[in-house]
Design a protein around this motif. Structure first.
Motif, PDB file in Angstrom:
ATOM      1  N   GLY A  24       1.384  18.998  38.881  1.00 37.33           N
ATOM      2  CA  GLY A  24       1.791  19.197  40.276  1.00 37.33           C
ATOM      3  C   GLY A  24       1.220  18.116  41.178  1.00 37.33           C
ATOM      4  N   SER A  25       0.014  17.681  40.869  1.00 35.79           N
ATOM      5  CA  SER A  25      -0.592  16.608  41.649  1.00 35.79           C
ATOM      6  C   SER A  25       0.137  15.283  41.394  1.00 35.79           C
ATOM      7  CB  SER A  25      -2.071  16.470  41.260  1.00 35.79           C
ATOM      8  OG  SER A  25      -2.568  15.246  41.714  1.00 35.79           O
ATOM      9  N   ALA A  26       0.429  15.027  40.134  1.00 32.05           N
ATOM     10  CA  ALA A  26       1.040  13.738  39.786  1.00 32.05           C
ATOM     11  C   ALA A  26       2.488  13.638  40.280  1.00 32.05           C
ATOM     12  CB  ALA A  26       0.981  13.541  38.270  1.00 32.05           C
ATOM     13  N   VAL A  27       3.269  14.691  40.022  1.00 32.10           N
ATOM     14  CA  VAL A  27       4.683  14.629  40.412  1.00 32.10           C
ATOM     15  C   VAL A  27       4.808  14.961  41.892  1.00 32.10           C
ATOM     16  CG1 VAL A  27       6.958  15.643  40.083  1.00 32.10           C
ATOM     17  CG2 VAL A  27       5.457  15.284  38.114  1.00 32.10           C
ATOM     18  N   GLY A  28       5.307  14.014  42.642  1.00 37.12           N
ATOM     19  CA  GLY A  28       5.425  14.258  44.081  1.00 37.12           C
ATOM     20  C   GLY A  28       6.316  13.211  44.713  1.00 37.12           C
ATOM     21  N   LEU A  29       6.026  12.898  45.956  1.00 38.19           N
ATOM     22  CA  LEU A  29       6.827  11.895  46.662  1.00 38.19           C
ATOM     23  C   LEU A  29       6.779  10.560  45.932  1.00 38.19           C
ATOM     24  CD1 LEU A  29       5.676  12.678  50.299  1.00 38.19           C
ATOM     25  CD2 LEU A  29       7.913  13.169  49.287  1.00 38.19           C
ATOM     26  N   GLY A  30       5.659  10.301  45.252  1.00 37.88           N
ATOM     27  CA  GLY A  30       5.516   9.038  44.531  1.00 37.88           C
ATOM     28  C   GLY A  30       6.657   8.830  43.544  1.00 37.88           C
ATOM     29  N   ASN A  31       7.074   9.903  42.887  1.00 36.47           N
ATOM     30  CA  ASN A  31       8.112   9.771  41.870  1.00 36.47           C
ATOM     31  C   ASN A  31       9.502   9.680  42.469  1.00 36.47           C
ATOM     32  OD1 ASN A  31       5.789  11.506  41.144  1.00 36.47           O
ATOM     33  ND2 ASN A  31       6.603  11.158  39.098  1.00 36.47           N
ATOM     34  N   TYR A 111      -0.462   9.434  55.615  1.00 37.78           N
ATOM     35  CA  TYR A 111       0.954   9.033  55.669  1.00 37.78           C
ATOM     36  C   TYR A 111       1.824   9.887  54.756  1.00 37.78           C
ATOM     37  CZ  TYR A 111       0.674   6.166  51.346  1.00 37.78           C
ATOM     38  OH  TYR A 111       0.541   5.744  50.059  1.00 37.78           O
ATOM     39  N   TYR A 112       1.210  10.410  53.690  1.00 35.82           N
ATOM     40  CA  TYR A 112       1.953  11.264  52.762  1.00 35.82           C
ATOM     41  C   TYR A 112       2.548  12.463  53.501  1.00 35.82           C
ATOM     42  CZ  TYR A 112       2.683  12.958  47.959  1.00 35.82           C
ATOM     43  OH  TYR A 112       3.229  13.341  46.757  1.00 35.82           O
ATOM     44  N   SER A 113       1.736  12.990  54.417  1.00 38.45           N
ATOM     45  CA  SER A 113       2.167  14.164  55.163  1.00 38.45           C
ATOM     46  C   SER A 113       3.347  13.850  56.084  1.00 38.45           C
ATOM     47  CB  SER A 113       0.978  14.683  55.961  1.00 38.45           C
ATOM     48  OG  SER A 113       1.399  15.584  56.929  1.00 38.45           O
ATOM     49  N   PHE A 230      -1.211   3.913  39.427  1.00 33.64           N
ATOM     50  CA  PHE A 230      -2.362   4.713  39.875  1.00 33.64           C
ATOM     51  C   PHE A 230      -1.914   5.817  40.822  1.00 33.64           C
ATOM     52  CE2 PHE A 230      -4.696   0.977  38.455  1.00 33.64           C
ATOM     53  CZ  PHE A 230      -5.806   1.551  37.866  1.00 33.64           C
ATOM     54  N   PHE A 231      -1.077   5.430  41.790  1.00 33.86           N
ATOM     55  CA  PHE A 231      -0.649   6.385  42.809  1.00 33.86           C
ATOM     56  C   PHE A 231       0.097   7.556  42.176  1.00 33.86           C
ATOM     57  CE2 PHE A 231       2.338   7.979  45.966  1.00 33.86           C
ATOM     58  CZ  PHE A 231       1.545   8.092  47.102  1.00 33.86           C
ATOM     59  N   THR A 232       1.046   7.232  41.330  1.00 33.45           N
ATOM     60  CA  THR A 232       1.906   8.288  40.795  1.00 33.45           C
ATOM     61  C   THR A 232       1.145   9.224  39.857  1.00 33.45           C
ATOM     62  OG1 THR A 232       4.089   8.728  39.887  1.00 33.45           O
ATOM     63  CG2 THR A 232       2.848   7.001  38.810  1.00 33.45           C
ATOM     64  N   LEU A 233       0.124   8.714  39.187  1.00 36.10           N
ATOM     65  CA  LEU A 233      -0.659   9.596  38.315  1.00 36.10           C
ATOM     66  C   LEU A 233      -1.855  10.194  39.070  1.00 36.10           C
ATOM     67  CD1 LEU A 233      -0.710   7.606  34.933  1.00 36.10           C
ATOM     68  CD2 LEU A 233       0.679   9.596  35.504  1.00 36.10           C
ATOM     69  N   SER A 234      -1.940   9.967  40.361  1.00 40.62           N
ATOM     70  CA  SER A 234      -3.035  10.483  41.208  1.00 40.62           C
ATOM     71  C   SER A 234      -4.404   9.970  40.767  1.00 40.62           C
ATOM     72  CB  SER A 234      -3.089  12.019  41.199  1.00 40.62           C
ATOM     73  OG  SER A 234      -1.849  12.584  41.438  1.00 40.62           O
ATOM     74  N   LEU A 235      -4.462   8.716  40.320  1.00 41.72           N
ATOM     75  CA  LEU A 235      -5.726   8.210  39.774  1.00 41.72           C
ATOM     76  C   LEU A 235      -6.483   7.318  40.741  1.00 41.72           C
ATOM     77  CD1 LEU A 235      -4.528   7.188  36.226  1.00 41.72           C
ATOM     78  CD2 LEU A 235      -5.723   9.261  36.926  1.00 41.72           C
ATOM     79  N   GLY A 236      -7.776   7.195  40.498  1.00 41.07           N
ATOM     80  CA  GLY A 236      -8.577   6.203  41.208  1.00 41.07           C
ATOM     81  C   GLY A 236      -9.236   6.714  42.474  1.00 41.07           C
ATOM     82  N   MET A 237      -9.011   7.989  42.824  1.00 40.39           N
ATOM     83  CA  MET A 237      -9.633   8.485  44.050  1.00 40.39           C
ATOM     84  C   MET A 237     -10.285   9.856  43.893  1.00 40.39           C
ATOM     85  SD  MET A 237      -6.757  10.112  46.365  1.00 40.39           S
ATOM     86  CE  MET A 237      -7.831  11.514  46.461  1.00 40.39           C
ATOM     87  N   GLY A 238     -10.310  10.359  42.675  1.00 40.59           N
ATOM     88  CA  GLY A 238     -11.053  11.594  42.468  1.00 40.59           C
ATOM     89  C   GLY A 238     -10.231  12.870  42.459  1.00 40.59           C
ATOM     90  N   ALA A 239      -8.904  12.770  42.711  1.00 43.65           N
ATOM     91  CA  ALA A 239      -8.089  13.991  42.721  1.00 43.65           C
ATOM     92  C   ALA A 239      -8.050  14.611  41.324  1.00 43.65           C
ATOM     93  CB  ALA A 239      -6.677  13.683  43.201  1.00 43.65           C
ATOM     94  N   ILE A 240      -7.825  13.769  40.342  1.00 45.06           N
ATOM     95  CA  ILE A 240      -7.755  14.290  38.971  1.00 45.06           C
ATOM     96  C   ILE A 240      -9.165  14.638  38.487  1.00 45.06           C
ATOM     97  CG2 ILE A 240      -7.287  13.509  36.598  1.00 45.06           C
ATOM     98  CD1 ILE A 240      -4.787  14.444  38.043  1.00 45.06           C
TER      99      ILE A 240
HETATM  100  N1  PFF Z   1       0.695  11.381  42.607  1.00 44.22           N
HETATM  101  C1  PFF Z   1       1.250  11.758  43.878  1.00 44.22           C
HETATM  102  C2  PFF Z   1       2.698  11.372  43.922  1.00 44.22           C
HETATM  103  O1  PFF Z   1       3.168  10.670  43.039  1.00 44.22           O
HETATM  104  O2  PFF Z   1       3.374  11.747  44.871  1.00 44.22           O
HETATM  105  C3  PFF Z   1       0.490  11.177  45.035  1.00 44.22           C
HETATM  106  C4  PFF Z   1      -0.994  11.253  44.923  1.00 44.22           C
HETATM  107  C5  PFF Z   1      -1.622  12.479  44.683  1.00 44.22           C
HETATM  108  C6  PFF Z   1      -1.750  10.100  45.026  1.00 44.22           C
HETATM  109  C7  PFF Z   1      -3.007  12.532  44.541  1.00 44.22           C
HETATM  110  C8  PFF Z   1      -3.113  10.146  44.894  1.00 44.22           C
HETATM  111  C9  PFF Z   1      -3.713  11.365  44.650  1.00 44.22           C
HETATM  112  F1  PFF Z   1      -5.001  11.403  44.505  1.00 44.22           F
END
Ligand code: PFF
Length: 456
Positions: A24-31, A111-113, A230-240
């Motif tokens: 759910g975190s990975a799949v989002g607006l990024g995809n 900006y995501y919001s 990185f963005f699409t997999l939610s990596l590099g900032m601690g979310a995962i």
């Molecule tokens: N992975 C999310 C997307 O593809 O929409 C965006 C995202 C979620 C980026 C969590 C970074 C993050 F930590």
């Protein structure tokens, strides 16, 4: 013993729950929103290929590392890094990795919001039936009207931020499971329906060729593809990492990662296959920019059977996908406030939400009253709007940098006995992971970055 550490925020109730939440975190607006438009801006084929390579060779090993660090530390990324640095007898300054991630989280969510607000508003636009039989120009002008109106953008941004903070204040585990278990597969089905429509446009193969025939790419395009991995997999900032901190011990990190990465990539590729044929069939440009999906998908909904219904459902699900991602973006900061400031989740979420909301105003305005206000960062970019600046700064700089440090910490500074114990994988899986994490990922990140800023 480190492995017996417990999270004060609780654990996922089941193994499946973690996989669902992380997906759910990975799949989002990024995809669905970002992947198609940056693919369009960067010329298609080669960009997609570089992106896929980055997912497999950089994203997957770093995701495993991030989950592993989270599960070992069992706290917010900031405290996890400080605990693990101590466990491994490393410099205390590793805690900065956690701080950098938290800052990146604020910037991204702001900006995501706003963009999620666009999706939210399109639920009602589509339901009203305005897109029935609309032309490409008509659809574009409806989008233009929305983004040029700061008040409307602000209202939707506010609603989305409130939705996100309310869920986070109740604890990420409640409700997320049902939502994701049901909504993800539904989103996939609707995407497939749009792909089926795209096949009837007579331009399907043109879309396929655009996405999969290698062509030109700039150095900056390569960096954008890597940043997007990185963005699409939610990596590099601690979310995962923070989701990993709620993970029960028995779960296989390698298998979970494989599932998340495959699902995420499949959704992005399907979104591309849905959108590019519509682009070509209607004489639009692949490089339309951030409005791409909002200028193309409604054309399809306006023409297909039961399009109003399908389109409305699609934007509802897109909003949900954005929501489940947004929740994970703010969780590291909320967990940290609860751990260190002794406040409850409601208070912590409200503060984080408020700060992010204020920052989001910059993005709201960059599509209208600030559209000609630009920023430059030496070496990185010239004349970008506020939104572009945030996007590039996070995806192309902060997330890869966070990922690089995670790879160095988990690959080089953690004792092998610690990581082996956590991953508990078959011997060869562990070896491949280690080679990718120690050599391939960090070297690739450094080279791509230095080439893009023209230092090498
Ligand atoms: N992975 C999310 C997307 O593809 O929409 C965006 C995202 C979620 C980026 C969590 C970074 C993050 F930590």
């Amino acid at each position: 013993m480190t492995s017996e550490r417990k999270s004060i925020h609780g654990q996922w109730s089941t193994r499946m729950m973690f996989i669902l939440a992380a997906t759910g975190s990975a799949v989002g607006l990024g995809n669905i929103w970002k992947f198609p438009y940056i693919t369009g801006e960067n010329g298609g084929g080669t960009f997609v290929l570089v992106y896929l390579l980055c997912i497999a060779l950089i994203g997957v090993p770093i995701m495993m590392a991030e989950i592993m660090l989270g599960r070992r530390g069992r706290q917010s990324p900031i405290n996890t890094m400080s605990t693990l640095a101590e466990d491994e007898k490393r410099n205390k300054r590793w805690v900065w990795l956690g701080w950098m991630g938290m800052v990146a989280g604020f910037l991204i969510l702001s900006y995501y919001s706003v963009i999620a607000g666009w999706a939210l508003s399109y639920i009602f636009r589509t339901a009203s039936g305005v897109f029935i039989g609309a032309t490409a120009e008509g659809v574009s002008s409806i989008f233009g009207d929305l983004v040029s109106d700061p008040e409307r953008l602000l209202a939707w941004h506010t609603i989305f931020m409130v939705m996100t903070t309310v869920v986070v204040s109740r604890g990420v585990k409640n409700g997320l499971e049902v939502a994701i278990r049901f909504l993800m597969p539904s989103l996939l089905v609707l995407l497939l329906m749009v792909v089926a429509y795209a096949m009837t446009t007579g331009h399907f193969m043109e879309g396929v060729r655009f996405m999969f025939t290698p062509g030109e790419i700039t150095q900056e395009g390569v960096l954008t593809a890597m940043g997007h991995a990185f963005f699409t997999l939610s990596l590099g900032m601690g979310a995962i990492m923070v989701y990993g901190s709620y993970l029960p011990r028995q779960t296989s990190i390698a298998k979970a990662t494989a599932f998340i990465a495959l699902a995420d990539t499949a959704v992005a590729l399907l979104a591309g296959l849905a959108i590019f044929p519509i682009v070509f069939a209607n004489g639009l440009m692949p490089g339309e920019g951030p409005g791409l999906i909002f200028k193309t998908l409604p054309i399809a909904f306006g023409q297909m059977e039961a399009g109003t219904l399908v389109g409305t459902a699609f934007f509802i699900l897109l909003t949900f996908a954005a929501w489940t991602s947004a929740i994970s973006i703010i969780e590291p900061a909320v967990a940290w406030l609860v751990e260190n400031k002794g406040v409850n989740r409601i208070y912590a979420s409200a503060w984080v939400g408020l700060v992010t909301w204020v920052l989001g105003l910059g993005t709201v305005f960059s599509f209208n009253i600030w559209s000609d206000k630009t920023w430059s960062i030496p070496y990185l970019f010239d004349d970008y709007t506020f939104f572009d600046t945030l996007d590039k700064l996070t995806s192309n700089v902060l997330l890869p940098l966070g990922g690089l440090f995670i790879a160095i910490f988990a690959g080089w500074l953690m004792r092998e006995s610690s990581s082996r114990g956590e991953l508990d994988s078959v011997g060869w899986v562990f070896r491949i992971w280690q080679i990718l994490l120690r050599f391939v990922a960090p070297i690739a990140v450094i080279i791509v970055f230095l080439k893009a800023v023209k230092i090498i």
